[in-house]
Every structure is written in structure tokens, then in C-alpha cells.
Scaffold this motif. Structure first.
Motif, mmCIF file in Angstrom:
data_model
loop_
_atom_site.group_PDB
_atom_site.id
_atom_site.type_symbol
_atom_site.label_atom_id
_atom_site.label_comp_id
_atom_site.label_asym_id
_atom_site.label_seq_id
_atom_site.Cartn_x
_atom_site.Cartn_y
_atom_site.Cartn_z
ATOM 1 N N GLU A 24 27.383 34.731 34.644
ATOM 2 C CA GLU A 24 27.801 35.594 33.546
ATOM 3 C C GLU A 24 27.658 34.899 32.203
ATOM 4 O O GLU A 24 27.603 33.660 32.123
ATOM 5 N N ASP A 67 40.222 38.851 36.843
ATOM 6 C CA ASP A 67 40.339 38.218 35.526
ATOM 7 C C ASP A 67 41.773 38.299 35.016
ATOM 8 O O ASP A 67 42.312 37.317 34.497
ATOM 9 N N ASP A 121 34.709 43.960 29.862
ATOM 10 C CA ASP A 121 33.559 43.724 30.748
ATOM 11 C C ASP A 121 32.857 45.068 30.949
ATOM 12 O O ASP A 121 33.143 45.796 31.899
ATOM 13 N N LYS A 137 36.971 31.443 32.536
ATOM 14 C CA LYS A 137 37.117 32.248 31.322
ATOM 15 C C LYS A 137 38.561 32.245 30.831
ATOM 16 O O LYS A 137 38.808 32.253 29.624
ATOM 17 N N SER A 157 34.600 39.577 38.992
ATOM 18 C CA SER A 157 34.433 38.135 38.790
ATOM 19 C C SER A 157 34.877 37.394 40.032
ATOM 20 O O SER A 157 35.790 37.818 40.745
ATOM 21 N N LEU A 175 29.617 34.814 28.479
ATOM 22 C CA LEU A 175 30.879 35.134 27.827
ATOM 23 C C LEU A 175 30.690 34.991 26.319
ATOM 24 O O LEU A 175 30.289 33.928 25.838
ATOM 25 N N TYR A 191 39.862 41.667 25.914
ATOM 26 C CA TYR A 191 38.810 41.304 26.872
ATOM 27 C C TYR A 191 38.158 42.570 27.387
ATOM 28 O O TYR A 191 38.845 43.550 27.713
ATOM 29 N N LYS A 251 32.376 39.937 28.494
ATOM 30 C CA LYS A 251 31.603 39.422 29.625
ATOM 31 C C LYS A 251 30.370 40.302 29.797
ATOM 32 O O LYS A 251 30.466 41.531 29.828
#
Length: 393
Positions: A231, A102, A162, A83, A75, A233, A160, A200
Motif C-alpha cells: 500500500e 486499521d 481508504d 500506519k 489491511s 500511505l 483516515y 491509503k
């Protein structure tokens, strides 16, 4: 992680050669006998790529960088900060930590952050960098995040994740179930450890496909930076069954364009159509990706040019989340009406139009550039037309 790269002289060499030709460096080599030139080149390339994307890291001495692919996939600070603004609490676990951008911003919102990264060397880099950046509430763990979470007895406020958009053979994938890890298949186990999950995904993921693959979707954020969608979310809340909200943001240099709507409201609302008037509006990339075509027209009380053109018009000027133009003239699409544009400079956009920009330029001999904007499109009467405009800043 080769800590000899943190030598003062080597760090100076890296900083002094950010704009050097990498091929020449590899051929000539360096005067550091104990360090492979290729290792130094990795630091140069990644540090250079971080200059605009990760200014906090770039501005800190002795940051250790992974290869440029990790920098490309991480990111940006801008999107990480956004985010992080969506979540808060006591604890969050980042199951696919990567370079830790992040996690750095989550650390500003939570008392405790767990950063899981299966790549041992990358995890070590993140730990080293966080010490330099004075981040002390992030625990870096070199392990598979899903496996680690399953072994934990305690609850987190947020999870979280990704997922990698590449399969085991390094090929690009476009469904969540094909990503690594397979989020749809692991949702139930994730909910055993948190009520709230943020995912993400790539901007290429079709929103309707993502909704079909997931469950308990509460909010979808479409995040663009300077009109390029970066992106998606996905906010997932355990047992959530109410309407899905779409929130779009286009982060610009001096301001942010925000537009939100209900997914169900978009499906039942009807656009009002009209022929070209005084002003033309083109929604930003985040709204176009989100598919809020009827909602944006209704919210701003403006007419839509055609069902599939996604251009809007009004007689009075309004503030709008996208590009705004004044219509100088509306022309039918034929060689005679466009004759006076030949050999002129103009910026061309096509919306719901059968020809490409390049074909149009070749056919009508229109050069690129200038202050005139030409929209080749279709109006509500299904007529091909050209809107000659000037941009309103």
C-alpha cells in the motif's frame, strides 16, 4: 449477521474444516438444519484467509467474519500496525472502516476512534468482534463516513480514508478521482474537520499522478512486506507547501529495511555510473516503487550500472536495503559466452533487457532453481551483459 453461527458446535465445525474442500462441503451439506451450509462456508473461507493475515482475529474464539472479499481488501495486521505508528492524538475518524483492522490499531494510539462503515451488517460484525478483542474506545457507526463527518460540529486530530478501488460498476480504477469516495473532490470538506489526513491507496497508483490529484501532500509512505509493495500511505497536512518526503519500508520477518529521501532531491541529484565490480545491489520493491533511483545510489555511495537498469555496484561490501550479490563473472550477451550455462540451474532476473525470462530459459536451456543468480541487463556502455552472481544473505 446470523448470530446462530456463533453456536459452540458450529464454531467447532468451522475450526475443524479450515482445510476441507469447500466444493465437497457445499455438496454434502452439514448436520445443522437451521443454518445454510453456504453461510458456514463463508466463515470457513474467511477464517482460513485470516490465519496469517489477521492472527489476532484468528486466535480469538467466536469472531464473526465477513465474506472473503472483505478479508482480501482489508489491511493486514502488519501494515495496520505500521500506519498506526505514524499517527497519534485524542481522536481519529476512519471514514471507510471495513473490517476494522486499521481502527483496531488506531485505538492503541488515540483516546477515541470513530469507525464508519456504510455496510450495516459489516459494522455490526466489527462491533461484535471489538467486544471480544477488548477494544472499548472505538465507536462503530453504520453510515456513510463522508456524510457523517459533514454533520459533525467538532474537530478530529486525524481523518483516515481508504477509498474503494472499484467504481459503481465494480470495475477496477487507477485514479483517485475515480475511486469511491472521490478523495480529491472532498479534500476541502475534510479539512474543515481535521488538519491532518491519511489516505491509503493501492500500490498500483502512480505516485506522480497521486501528487497531481491531491494537494498539501507532506509525506508518502511506500509500504512493502517481504519485498511486495502492499500500500501507499499519503500524509496530507492542511496548507502544507514545503518539500514532499518519501519514506519507504520493507517489513521482513526479522528486520525492517528503511530508506527515506526528498522528492525534489531525487529530481535534481545525478547518479554516478560504473561497470561491474565485486558486489551487485538490487533495491527492494518499496524503493523501486518510490522511484528513489538516484537517491539510493548517492546515500550509499555506490555506482549505478545504467540509467534504466536500477542495479548498483561497488568494490566493498555494504549493508543495503535490498538484495545483495557477489559478482562471479560478467559476460557479454551472446550464445558463445553463455554456452557453459546450458542445462545448468539458475535464478534469472532481467533489468532493462529486451527479452523475457522465459525466452532466455528456452533459448539457452537454463533450468530454474539452484544457488546461481543471473542478471540479464544493460551496462553504462549500453552493452547487453549477463552478471553471474551468488547471493549474500
Amino acid at each position: 449477521m446470523n448470530r446462530r453461527l456463533l453456536n459452540t458446535e458450529i464454531q467447532k465445525f468451522i475450526a475443524d474444516h479450515l482445510d476441507s474442500n469447500i466444493t465437497d462441503l457445499l455438496l454434502k451439506g452439514t448436520s445443522f438444519p437451521d443454518i445454510e451450509t453456504s453461510e458456514i462456508v463463508v466463515q470457513i473461507e474467511s477464517k482460513k484467509r485470516s490465519q496469517k493475515k489477521l492472527p489476532t482475529w484468528f486466535g480469538q474464539h467466536n469472531i464473526y467474519y465477513p465474506n472473503k472479499l472483505h478479508i482480501e481488501q482489508t489491511s493486514s495486521e502488519i501494515t495496520a500496525q505500521y500506519k498506526a505508528s505514524l499517527v497519534s492524538g485524542n481522536s481519529i475518524i476512519d471514514l471507510t472502516g471495513g473490517f476494522g483492522v486499521d481502527a483496531f490499531y488506531f485505538a492503541k494510539q488515540f483516546n477515541k476512534v470513530i469507525h464508519c462503515e456504510i455496510n450495516t451488517e459489516l459494522s455490526e460484525m466489527v462491533q461484535h468482534n471489538f467486544q471480544l478483542l477488548d477494544v472499548f474506545n472505538v465507536e462503530t457507526i453504520a453510515t456513510d463516513g463522508i456524510g457523517y463527518l459533514k454533520q459533525q460540529p467538532h474537530h478530529f486530530d486525524w481523518v483516515y480514508i481508504d477509498p474503494s478501488r472499484r467504481d459503481e460498476n465494480k470495475g477496477k480504477v487507477f485514479f483517485l478521482k475515480e475511486c469511491l469516495p472521490n478523495v480529491p473532490a472532498t479534500l476541502d470538506s475534510l479539512f474543515e474537520h481535521a488538519e491532518n489526513i491519511m489516505i491509503k491507496t493501492s500500490p498500483l497508483l502512480d505516485i506522480s499522478v497521486g501528487i497531481d490529484e491531491l494537494k498539501f501532500v507532506k509525506t508518502i509512505h511506500v509500504v512493502a512486506v517481504n519485498n511486495e509493495v502492499k500500500e501507499l500511505l499519503w500524509i496530507i497536512e492542511k496548507d502544507y507547501t514545503f518539500e514532499i518526503k518519501i519514506e519507504t519500508i520493507n517489513i521482513k520477518r526479522t528486520t525492517n529495511e528503511v530508506f527515506n529521501f526528498q522528492l525534489k532531491g531525487e529530481s535534481i541529484s545525478e547518479a554516478v555510473y560504473g561497470l561491474p565490480q565485486t558486489y551487485l545491489y538490487e533495491p527492494n520493491a518499496a524503493i523501486l516503487k518510490a522511484g528513489g533511483f538516484n537517491s539510493v545510489g548517492s546515500a550509499y555511495d555506490i555506482y549505478k550500472l545504467h540509467k534504466h537498469s536500477h542495479l548498483y555496484i561497488s568494490d566493498t561490501l555494504i549493508t543495503f536495503p535490498g538484495r545483495v550479490f557477489k559478482i562471479v563473472e560478467s559476460l557479454p550477451y551472446n550464445k558463445k559466452s553463455l554456452k557453459h550455462l546450458q542445462n545448468e540451474k539458475a535464478n534469472i532476473t532481467t533489468r532493462n533487457f529486451p527479452e523475457s525470462v522465459q525466452n532466455i530459459r528456452n533459448r539457452f536451456k537454463i533450468k530454474d532453481g539452484g544457488t546461481s543468480y543471473l542478471f540479464f541487463t544493460t551496462n553504462m556502455l549500453d552493452e547487453k551483459c549477463v552478471l553471474v552472481c551468488t547471493k549474500i544473505e
